[in-house]
Design a protein around this motif. Structure first.
Motif, PDB file in Angstrom:
ATOM      1  N   GLN A 169      45.903  41.557  -9.019  1.00 46.18           N
ATOM      2  CA  GLN A 169      45.550  40.363  -9.780  1.00 46.18           C
ATOM      3  C   GLN A 169      44.300  39.714  -9.199  1.00 46.18           C
ATOM      4  N   VAL A 170      43.283  39.528 -10.014  1.00 43.83           N
ATOM      5  CA  VAL A 170      42.057  38.867  -9.570  1.00 43.83           C
ATOM      6  C   VAL A 170      42.323  37.364  -9.490  1.00 43.83           C
ATOM      7  N   THR A 171      41.976  36.752  -8.358  1.00 42.22           N
ATOM      8  CA  THR A 171      42.187  35.316  -8.187  1.00 42.22           C
ATOM      9  C   THR A 171      40.995  34.546  -8.763  1.00 42.22           C
ATOM     10  N   PRO A 172      41.190  33.256  -9.094  1.00 38.68           N
ATOM     11  CA  PRO A 172      40.059  32.434  -9.557  1.00 38.68           C
ATOM     12  C   PRO A 172      38.919  32.403  -8.555  1.00 38.68           C
ATOM     13  N   GLU A 173      39.244  32.397  -7.252  1.00 34.45           N
ATOM     14  CA  GLU A 173      38.193  32.371  -6.232  1.00 34.45           C
ATOM     15  C   GLU A 173      37.361  33.653  -6.271  1.00 34.45           C
ATOM     16  N   GLN A 174      38.047  34.796  -6.440  1.00 35.75           N
ATOM     17  CA  GLN A 174      37.320  36.059  -6.552  1.00 35.75           C
ATOM     18  C   GLN A 174      36.447  36.063  -7.807  1.00 35.75           C
ATOM     19  N   TRP A 175      36.986  35.550  -8.894  1.00 33.47           N
ATOM     20  CA  TRP A 175      36.247  35.488 -10.159  1.00 33.47           C
ATOM     21  C   TRP A 175      34.939  34.721  -9.963  1.00 33.47           C
ATOM     22  N   GLU A 176      35.029  33.539  -9.342  1.00 37.84           N
ATOM     23  CA  GLU A 176      33.839  32.697  -9.143  1.00 37.84           C
ATOM     24  C   GLU A 176      32.847  33.360  -8.196  1.00 37.84           C
ATOM     25  N   LEU A 177      33.365  33.956  -7.101  1.00 37.79           N
ATOM     26  CA  LEU A 177      32.483  34.579  -6.115  1.00 37.79           C
ATOM     27  C   LEU A 177      31.610  35.646  -6.756  1.00 37.79           C
ATOM     28  N   TYR A 178      32.198  36.528  -7.542  1.00 39.77           N
ATOM     29  CA  TYR A 178      31.447  37.622  -8.139  1.00 39.77           C
ATOM     30  C   TYR A 178      30.601  37.154  -9.322  1.00 39.77           C
ATOM     31  N   SER A 179      31.057  36.105 -10.026  1.00 43.80           N
ATOM     32  CA  SER A 179      30.247  35.558 -11.114  1.00 43.80           C
ATOM     33  C   SER A 179      28.972  34.941 -10.564  1.00 43.80           C
ATOM     34  N   ASP A 180      29.076  34.261  -9.423  1.00 50.50           N
ATOM     35  CA  ASP A 180      27.898  33.648  -8.801  1.00 50.50           C
ATOM     36  C   ASP A 180      26.867  34.695  -8.415  1.00 50.50           C
ATOM     37  N   MET A 181      27.308  35.925  -8.153  1.00 54.15           N
ATOM     38  CA  MET A 181      26.381  37.004  -7.783  1.00 54.15           C
ATOM     39  C   MET A 181      26.021  37.859  -8.991  1.00 54.15           C
ATOM     40  N   GLU A 182      26.310  37.326 -10.196  1.00 53.89           N
ATOM     41  CA  GLU A 182      26.037  38.053 -11.438  1.00 53.89           C
ATOM     42  C   GLU A 182      26.693  39.420 -11.419  1.00 53.89           C
ATOM     43  N   SER A 183      27.930  39.471 -10.910  1.00 52.91           N
ATOM     44  CA  SER A 183      28.700  40.697 -10.875  1.00 52.91           C
ATOM     45  C   SER A 183      30.111  40.367 -11.341  1.00 52.91           C
ATOM     46  N   THR A 184      31.014  41.328 -11.304  1.00 52.44           N
ATOM     47  CA  THR A 184      32.408  41.088 -11.634  1.00 52.44           C
ATOM     48  C   THR A 184      33.276  41.809 -10.635  1.00 52.44           C
ATOM     49  N   PHE A 185      34.437  41.252 -10.360  1.00 50.31           N
ATOM     50  CA  PHE A 185      35.360  41.869  -9.417  1.00 50.31           C
ATOM     51  C   PHE A 185      35.832  43.217  -9.929  1.00 50.31           C
ATOM     52  N   GLU A 186      36.023  43.327 -11.248  1.00 44.58           N
ATOM     53  CA  GLU A 186      36.657  44.520 -11.816  1.00 44.58           C
ATOM     54  C   GLU A 186      35.785  45.769 -11.767  1.00 44.58           C
ATOM     55  N   LEU A 187      34.446  45.603 -11.795  1.00 44.06           N
ATOM     56  CA  LEU A 187      33.571  46.774 -11.830  1.00 44.06           C
ATOM     57  C   LEU A 187      33.449  47.431 -10.463  1.00 44.06           C
ATOM     58  N   CYS A 188      33.435  48.750 -10.463  1.00 40.02           N
ATOM     59  CA  CYS A 188      33.224  49.511  -9.234  1.00 40.02           C
ATOM     60  C   CYS A 188      31.858  49.158  -8.656  1.00 40.02           C
ATOM     61  N   LYS A 189      31.796  48.858  -7.374  1.00 42.81           N
ATOM     62  CA  LYS A 189      30.532  48.446  -6.757  1.00 42.81           C
ATOM     63  C   LYS A 189      29.708  49.640  -6.280  1.00 42.81           C
TER      64      LYS A 189
END
Length: 500
Positions: free
Chosen positions: A310-330
């Protein structure tokens, strides 16, 4: 040092350690004895390596008296070296078999010593169990303890996985207690949980594979497998399997080929069930120990839904701020993460991990040695409700959570290391430079939600154009070539050219 009684042991001194080292040195000098086979486990080689490792421990450990593991292990070695010295004087098949079994036990003890004392320094309290659910059980049950008497371990395991009495308990004990000292170490538990995964059906898997399956052989060596299969050489597809003595925690399968040869293999990145079913489809593993038919292992399929992260709201914000997403393979920045690495817990897509492991078997993010992988499903916060068939950990008791199919651990480390990965390397263009719509269509739609194409622009489906994302100013990032996947013609990632 006095003998151990009732769970209490006298302190260990350097004189006793020296005595054990001396006995091992005597066994390491044996040669030309008919009972000793030259292949692994070769007793002189194993006892020499064990002697050297104990000497290393002795040199780097100032106080031996408070290490329970050393007390138990040295006491066990004292009796086993005496048994070996007596066994080499005897002749006959029985003596040879008993000596081979003792050699295997010494090999297991050596592997355990190296795992808990890497470089001669004790690391037992920080040893990491590979399988996450097994690690959670041990941590919540025994904390930082690294050695537990069998009786206590049996009672604690019974509360999660009921164990029968009598012969069944004895069989389980003989399977788990690889070093034969009446204790279960964190290392032995790690080996057992890796061999008989998944955790939810741990003892059921053990029953089907190690108790009732005619192809399972305990305490067997490479040469002994060849001897047994030689009796089925005219029946291609005959097979047996055993614990690998060179790669503890993995299985070794021996089989007779259609050409009448005997081969042995260690399946990687798959459970024994998957390896046996795959071998059956390919007509390699058809007759366990030469018997006419394979047993039904359907119960080992474990048809539960994929583990949910489960992606947390904090993870969501962190990756959004870097113009990325938690769900995508890095790694490829194109596919969703669907694979979790063991034991570190980092996430990426299956295709990238497969390509990475062709040249490197450490995690690309933290460089931890990869010991396994599992399929997972990423669920974004507030975007999708878990299907009703998935367990709801918030409403379950602690015991239910121990066997839950939902995992929430390692999130802080994953965030920190993965975020550093993103900040210090440019994202490569996806293969064939797909459009935004093509990228969306390739993503797997989540259950009970509209397709991603119909969703409004959100941080998850960033409105930043692909061209802009992959033409970032060179001074914003630093490319570390050794930190990314091998630059061949990998299907999951195109080559990258260093900017100067």
């Amino acid at each position: 040092m006095h003998a151990l009684h009732g769970g209490h042991s006298a302190s260990l001194d350097r004189k006793t350690m020296e005595r054990v080292i001396q006995k091992l040195d005597g066994l390491s000098r044996l040669s030309g004895i008919p009972q000793l086979q030259r292949s692994h486990p070769y007793l002189p080689d194993i006892t020499r390596d064990m002697k050297d490792h104990l000497r290393q421990i002795l040199d780097k450990t100032s106080d031996l008296s408070h290490n329970q593991y050393l007390q138990v292990t040295v006491n066990s070695l004292l009796s086993k070296t005496v048994q070996c010295a007596e066994m080499v004087k005897k002749e006959g098949a029985a003596a040879r078999r008993n000596l081979t079994k003792l050699s295997l036990i010494f090999s297991h003890i050596l592997s355990e010593l190296r795992a808990l004392f890497p470089g001669g320094r004790f690391q037992g309290k920080s040893y990491r169990i590979t399988k996450l659910e097994a690690s959670k059980f041990w941590g919540e049950t025994f904390g930082t303890r690294y050695l537990v008497r069998w009786e206590e371990f049996r009672n604690r395991l019974h509360s999660v996985h009921p164990i029968g009495d009598g012969p069944l308990e004895s069989a389980l004990r003989s399977t788990m207690d690889l070093t034969c000292n009446d204790y279960i170490s964190v290392f032995e538990f790690d080996i057992f949980s890796r061999l008989f995964q998944p955790w939810e059906t741990l003892l059921q898997n053990w029953m089907l594979l190690a108790v009732t399956h005619p192809g399972y052989m305990a305490f067997l060596t490479y040469d002994e497998v060849k001897e047994i299969l030689q009796g089925h050489i005219h029946k291609p597809g005959s097979y047996i399997f055993r614990l690998s003595c060179t790669h503890l925690g993995q299985w070794a399968i021996g089989y007779v080929t259609s050409g009448g040869n005997i081969l042995q293999t260690i399946p990687h990145n798959k459970s024994l069930y998957e390896a046996l079913k795959e071998g059956e489809r390919e007509c390699l593993y058809l007759y366990p120990n030469g018997l006419s038919s394979n047993p039904d292992l359907l119960a080992l399929t474990n048809p539960t839904l994929n583990t949910v992260v489960q992606v947390t709201p904090e993870q969501w914000e962190l990756y959004s701020d870097m113009e990325s997403t938690f769900e995508l393979c890095k790694i490829c920045a194109d596919k969703e993460k669907n694979t979790r690495i063991h034991p570190c817990g980092h996430l990426l897509c299956d295709m990238c991990l497969t390509a990475w492991q062709k040249s490197d078997n450490t995690c690309p993010f933290c460089r931890t040695k990869i010991t396994g992988r599992e399929e997972v499903h990423i669920a974004a916060p507030s975007e999708v409700e878990l299907p009703s068939s998935l367990p709801n950990t918030a409403d379950q008791s602690d015991n239910d959570n121990a066997a839950s199919n939902t995992w929430h651990g390692f999130t802080e480390n994953v965030d920190e290391e993965e975020a550093d990965w993103i900040r210090n390397r440019p994202l490569p263009p996806p293969p064939n430079a797909p459009s935004i719509s093509a990228h969306h269509s390739s993503a797997r739609a989540l259950p009970s939600t509209p397709s991603l194409d119909s969703l409004p622009s959100t941080p998850r489906t960033s409105s930043v154009p692909w061209a802009a994302r992959f033409s970032l100013p060179s001074q914003r990032v630093q490319l570390r070539a050794l930190d990314v996947i091998s630059r061949g013609t990998s299907p999951c990632r195109p080559p990258i050219t260093r900017r100067t």
